[in-house]
Enzyme design. Structure first.
Site, short mmCIF file in Angstrom:
data_model
loop_
_atom_site.label_atom_id
_atom_site.label_comp_id
_atom_site.label_asym_id
_atom_site.label_seq_id
_atom_site.Cartn_x
_atom_site.Cartn_y
_atom_site.Cartn_z
N HIS A 83 0.84 -1.21 0.00
CA HIS A 83 0.00 0.00 0.00
C HIS A 83 0.88 1.26 0.00
O HIS A 83 0.62 2.20 -0.77
CB HIS A 83 -0.91 0.01 1.22
N GLU A 84 1.88 1.29 0.87
CA GLU A 84 2.75 2.46 0.93
C GLU A 84 3.53 2.63 -0.37
O GLU A 84 3.75 3.76 -0.83
CB GLU A 84 3.71 2.37 2.12
N HIS B 80 1.67 4.50 -2.99
CA HIS B 80 1.81 5.96 -2.98
C HIS B 80 3.04 6.39 -3.78
O HIS B 80 3.02 7.43 -4.46
CB HIS B 80 1.92 6.48 -1.54
N HIS C 92 3.13 8.82 -7.00
CA HIS C 92 4.03 9.96 -7.13
C HIS C 92 4.78 9.90 -8.47
O HIS C 92 4.89 10.91 -9.18
CB HIS C 92 5.03 9.95 -5.96
#
Length: 232
Positions: free
Chosen positions: A101-102, A105, A109
């Site tokens: 999940h991280e 991100h 980006h």
């Protein structure tokens, strides 16, 4: 029967606080439950994160270990995926889901995902407003009869926080979708574990929904106070 703004607010506040506690408790319970489920292949959260970044063609993001529990986050400023120790070293479904999940991100980006860019643009404004908004709102309520514009200014500042909460929703949901798709396609999860990873990330998403609703309810409360003061 007309319900006073204060009575209405406290009713909503207590309801949201209770819902927030339930969601937070459920998230911790799910994380603890799925932390006991071994990940097929036995990769650690750190290894999962590095593989997802590499598979996505991202080589300028560092994976680090961060102190605390459920403190996992992606920092777009120094381009780091920061994983709590349980996730960084864990070899469980929960660790893999959070790590992916991280990294979702980080992929956002790299791909210039519009909602993430919008949230990042709001960060400086929200940081500034969060430092003074409570004082401005308090002063505005105390000076409602003589200087109502101060409360209006406080409402405008708080509106940025509410906007930030709602912009965060698609960012978090999209990161989970990216994570789950990659976990399945890369063979990190299988038919027995993928549903558990999805359930863990769904539980995390609920916390952002509750936060957004709570922020909106608080904003509407201050708007009601302002409108009531104008009528009086």
């Amino acid at each position: 029967m007309i319900i006073a703004p204060n009575a209405l607010y406290w009713g909503i506040f207590i309801g949201i606080a209770l819902l927030s506690w339930i969601v937070s408790h459920r998230l911790k319970a799910k994380f603890e439950e799925y932390s006991q489920v071994p990940l097929p292949g036995g990769m650690t959260g750190c290894e999962v994160a590095k593989k997802m970044l590499a598979d996505s063609g991202i080589y300028d993001v560092t994976v680090t270990s961060a102190p605390g529990m459920l403190t996992d986050h992606y920092n777009p400023v120094n381009r780091t995926v920061n994983l709590s120790r349980e996730v960084y070293s864990g070899r469980s479904v929960a660790a893999a889901a959070v790590a992916a999940h991280e990294c979702g991100h980080a992929v956002q980006h790299a791909r210039a995902y519009a909602p993430l860019k919008m949230r990042s643009a709001l960060v400086p404004v929200v940081q500034f407003s969060s430092n003074i908004v409570q004082w401005v709102l308090l002063g505005g309520m105390l000076m409602m009869r003589t200087f109502p514009q101060l409360l209006l200014a406080g409402i405008a500042l708080f509106a940025f926080t509410t906007a930030f909460s709602f912009v965060t929703l698609p960012v978090e949901i999209n990161a989970s979708r990216r994570a789950l798709a990659w976990l399945s396609n890369a063979g990190i999860t299988d038919i027995n574990t993928h549903g558990k990873a999805e359930d863990a990330l769904r539980s995390a998403a609920y916390t952002y929904v509750v936060a957004a609703v709570g922020s909106l309810a608080t904003l509407l409360y201050y708007v009601m106070i302002f409108m009531s003061g104008r009528r009086n």
